[in-house]
Design an enzyme around this catalytic site. Structure first.
Site, PDB file in Angstrom:
ATOM      1  N   SER A 134      -8.918   1.282  -4.604  1.00  0.00           N
ATOM      2  CA  SER A 134      -9.806   2.393  -5.597  1.00  0.00           C
ATOM      3  C   SER A 134     -11.418   2.256  -5.685  1.00  0.00           C
ATOM      4  O   SER A 134     -11.593   2.525  -4.562  1.00  0.00           O
ATOM      5  CB  SER A 134      -9.489   1.486  -7.164  1.00  0.00           C
ATOM      6  OG  SER A 134     -10.049   2.357  -8.232  1.00  0.00           O
ATOM      7  N   TYR A 148     -13.457  12.349  -8.815  1.00  0.00           N
ATOM      8  CA  TYR A 148     -13.121  10.873  -7.221  1.00  0.00           C
ATOM      9  C   TYR A 148     -12.858   9.805  -8.957  1.00  0.00           C
ATOM     10  O   TYR A 148     -12.211   8.572  -8.404  1.00  0.00           O
ATOM     11  CB  TYR A 148     -14.195  10.376  -7.228  1.00  0.00           C
ATOM     12  CG  TYR A 148     -14.326   9.887  -6.345  1.00  0.00           C
ATOM     13  CD1 TYR A 148     -13.783   9.718  -4.781  1.00  0.00           C
ATOM     14  CD2 TYR A 148     -15.117   8.700  -6.419  1.00  0.00           C
ATOM     15  CE1 TYR A 148     -13.615   8.806  -4.225  1.00  0.00           C
ATOM     16  CE2 TYR A 148     -15.230   7.508  -5.665  1.00  0.00           C
ATOM     17  CZ  TYR A 148     -14.103   7.114  -4.605  1.00  0.00           C
ATOM     18  OH  TYR A 148     -13.863   6.405  -3.285  1.00  0.00           O
ATOM     19  N   LYS A 152     -10.249   7.079  -9.442  1.00  0.00           N
ATOM     20  CA  LYS A 152     -10.292   5.824  -8.656  1.00  0.00           C
ATOM     21  C   LYS A 152      -9.628   4.506  -9.929  1.00  0.00           C
ATOM     22  O   LYS A 152      -9.361   3.757 -10.331  1.00  0.00           O
ATOM     23  CB  LYS A 152     -11.070   5.355  -8.807  1.00  0.00           C
ATOM     24  CG  LYS A 152     -11.545   6.471  -6.811  1.00  0.00           C
ATOM     25  CD  LYS A 152     -10.559   5.461  -6.316  1.00  0.00           C
ATOM     26  CE  LYS A 152     -10.732   6.077  -4.845  1.00  0.00           C
ATOM     27  NZ  LYS A 152      -9.798   5.460  -3.881  1.00  0.00           N
TER      28      LYS A 152
HETATM   29  N1  LIG Z   1     -17.019   4.328   1.373  1.00  0.00           N
HETATM   30  C1  LIG Z   1     -17.452   3.879   0.546  1.00  0.00           C
HETATM   31  O1  LIG Z   1     -17.870   3.494  -0.562  1.00  0.00           O
HETATM   32  C2  LIG Z   1     -16.213   3.751  -0.668  1.00  0.00           C
HETATM   33  C3  LIG Z   1     -16.053   3.094  -1.828  1.00  0.00           C
HETATM   34  C4  LIG Z   1     -15.229   2.667  -2.921  1.00  0.00           C
HETATM   35  C5  LIG Z   1     -14.458   2.893  -2.238  1.00  0.00           C
HETATM   36  N2  LIG Z   1     -13.491   4.197  -1.522  1.00  0.00           N
HETATM   37  C6  LIG Z   1     -12.806   4.784  -0.809  1.00  0.00           C
HETATM   38  O2  LIG Z   1     -12.423   3.778   0.194  1.00  0.00           O
HETATM   39  C7  LIG Z   1     -10.687   4.100   0.975  1.00  0.00           C
HETATM   40  C8  LIG Z   1     -11.439   4.780   2.143  1.00  0.00           C
HETATM   41  O3  LIG Z   1     -13.099   5.539   2.335  1.00  0.00           O
HETATM   42  P1  LIG Z   1     -13.653   6.056   3.522  1.00  0.00           P
HETATM   43  O4  LIG Z   1     -15.042   5.246   3.034  1.00  0.00           O
HETATM   44  O5  LIG Z   1     -13.670   4.902   4.325  1.00  0.00           O
HETATM   45  O6  LIG Z   1     -13.317   7.171   4.154  1.00  0.00           O
HETATM   46  P2  LIG Z   1     -13.213   8.195   5.162  1.00  0.00           P
HETATM   47  O7  LIG Z   1     -13.726   7.492   6.209  1.00  0.00           O
HETATM   48  O8  LIG Z   1     -13.501   9.529   4.472  1.00  0.00           O
HETATM   49  O9  LIG Z   1     -11.370   7.806   5.767  1.00  0.00           O
HETATM   50  C9  LIG Z   1     -10.820   8.603   4.243  1.00  0.00           C
HETATM   51  C10 LIG Z   1      -9.000   7.982   4.873  1.00  0.00           C
HETATM   52  O10 LIG Z   1      -8.061   8.977   4.327  1.00  0.00           O
HETATM   53  C11 LIG Z   1      -7.314   9.942   4.653  1.00  0.00           C
HETATM   54  N3  LIG Z   1      -6.690  10.706   4.632  1.00  0.00           N
HETATM   55  C12 LIG Z   1      -7.395  11.476   3.789  1.00  0.00           C
HETATM   56  N4  LIG Z   1      -6.375  12.412   3.348  1.00  0.00           N
HETATM   57  C13 LIG Z   1      -5.617  12.153   3.771  1.00  0.00           C
HETATM   58  C14 LIG Z   1      -4.106  13.346   3.349  1.00  0.00           C
HETATM   59  N5  LIG Z   1      -3.811  14.133   2.381  1.00  0.00           N
HETATM   60  N6  LIG Z   1      -2.565  11.796   4.071  1.00  0.00           N
HETATM   61  C15 LIG Z   1      -3.816  10.860   4.499  1.00  0.00           C
HETATM   62  N7  LIG Z   1      -4.055  10.848   4.873  1.00  0.00           N
HETATM   63  C16 LIG Z   1      -5.087  10.884   4.344  1.00  0.00           C
HETATM   64  C17 LIG Z   1      -8.568  10.342   5.866  1.00  0.00           C
HETATM   65  O11 LIG Z   1      -8.073  10.485   6.858  1.00  0.00           O
HETATM   66  P3  LIG Z   1      -7.098  12.023   7.342  1.00  0.00           P
HETATM   67  O12 LIG Z   1      -8.599  13.248   6.744  1.00  0.00           O
HETATM   68  O13 LIG Z   1      -6.531  11.806   8.609  1.00  0.00           O
HETATM   69  O14 LIG Z   1      -5.950  12.014   7.063  1.00  0.00           O
HETATM   70  C18 LIG Z   1      -9.191   8.837   6.037  1.00  0.00           C
HETATM   71  O15 LIG Z   1      -8.486   8.092   6.820  1.00  0.00           O
HETATM   72  C19 LIG Z   1     -11.226   5.735   0.222  1.00  0.00           C
HETATM   73  O16 LIG Z   1      -9.786   5.115  -0.568  1.00  0.00           O
HETATM   74  C20 LIG Z   1     -12.051   5.592  -0.620  1.00  0.00           C
HETATM   75  O17 LIG Z   1     -11.702   6.606  -1.796  1.00  0.00           O
HETATM   76  C21 LIG Z   1     -14.594   4.311  -0.013  1.00  0.00           C
END
Ligand SMILES: NC(=O)c1ccc[n+]([C@@H]2O[C@H](COP(=O)([O-])OP(=O)(O)OC[C@H]3O[C@@H](n4cnc5c(N)ncnc54)[C@H](OP(=O)(O)O)[C@@H]3O)[C@@H](O)[C@H]2O)c1
Length: 245
Positions: A134, A148, A152
């Site tokens: 989340s 978003y 979450k």
């Molecule tokens: N970065 C932050 O600050 C942060 C903070 C809190 C929570 N989060 C959460 O952590 C998780 C990872 O985020 P991140 O920051 O590492 O971002 P990211 O690099 O954009 O990673 C997102 C991942 O989700 C995949 N994805 C998106 N749509 C998809 C679909 N329809 N089917 C399968 N895979 C899909 C993307 O791959 P493809 O596009 O290749 O499908 C990518 O591998 C997310 O849930 C995000 O909400 C991130």
């Protein structure tokens, strides 16, 4: 150990895959971008564990079921990290039904599709861990994150709701709430992100947290603890503070 990470082509998921592979585990990495997944697997070739690519689109139930069946044919899943996420910073004027649908289809329904795909075998064997990724933006509503943040928040409620029954069935449900982590997702933000950390650090926090007994893995604490306090404030004060963000 067999680990499945849904959403592992970049950012936190890719870093976590490499962390698990460096610990000697077999990691199945999934996302839509097969090229990026292959690049993650290639980068991990020197590590002791193994990374295997299984393409998935979490918005497509048939794709999720096929991916899980393929992984399970190689062995039971010990840890499933449901990490796929979608985020677009958006102003009130640009809010559309499509934006909500796109966000919910990945962040909420995507996680639910993956969860329902892995749960039957885990329950049958009274074994396995499901980590729901989340965000601290799900703790309480923040400006420009209506879709978003609410997706979450639903995940936090989902994990809290499932944990007791799943624990009784021998399945360990965990909740991951990261603060800001540098990734393609946060690269879209034009504002300064307090206490932002690298994806490798987030991966270490997640892997270590999942080895502990804590239900919620949240980090960095210097940020998340403030947000936990913020949500305890009366609305009058809370909304005056968030208006300034
Ligand atoms: N970065 C932050 O600050 C942060 C903070 C809190 C929570 N989060 C959460 O952590 C998780 C990872 O985020 P991140 O920051 O590492 O971002 P990211 O690099 O954009 O990673 C997102 C991942 O989700 C995949 N994805 C998106 N749509 C998809 C679909 N329809 N089917 C399968 N895979 C899909 C993307 O791959 P493809 O596009 O290749 O499908 C990518 O591998 C997310 O849930 C995000 O909400 C991130």
């Amino acid at each position: 150990m067999n680990v499945w990470i849904a959403g592992a082509s970049s950012g936190i998921g890719a870093a976590l895959a490499k962390r698990y592979a460096s610990d000697g585990h077999t990691v199945f990495i999934s996302a839509r971008s097969v090229d990026k997944l292959n690049a993650v697997a290639t980068e991990a070739e020197a590590l002791t564990g193994e990374i295997k690519v299984v393409a998935v689109d979490v918005t497509d139930n048939a794709s999720v079921l096929a991916a899980v069946a393929e992984i399970q044919s190689a062995g039971r899943i010990d840890v499933a990290v449901l990490n796929a996420g979608y985020y677009e910073p958006i102003e009130l004027d640009a809010l559309t039904l499509e934006h909500f649908q796109n966000t919910y289809d990945v962040n909420l329904h995507g996680v639910i599709r993956c969860l329902l795909a892995v749960l039957p075998n885990m329950r049958a064997e009274s074994h396995g861990q499901i980590a729901i990724v989340s965000s601290v933006s799900g703790y309480s509503g923040l400006p420009r994150a209506a879709a978003y943040g609410s997706s979450k928040a639903a995940l936090i409620n989902l994990a809290e709701s499932l944990q007791p029954e799943c624990q009784a069935a021998g399945v360990d449900v965990r909740l991951i709430n990261p603060g800001f982590v540098k990734s393609p997702l946060t690269d879209k933000n034009s504002f300064e992100m307090p206490f932002i950390i690298e994806a490798d650090e987030a991966a270490d926090r997640i892997a270590n947290g999942l080895e502990s007994k804590r239900f919620e893995v949240h980090f960095p604490k210097r940020f998340t603890l403030w947000l936990k306090l913020l949500k305890l404030l009366p609305y009058g004060l809370y909304l005056r503070l968030t208006k300034r963000l």
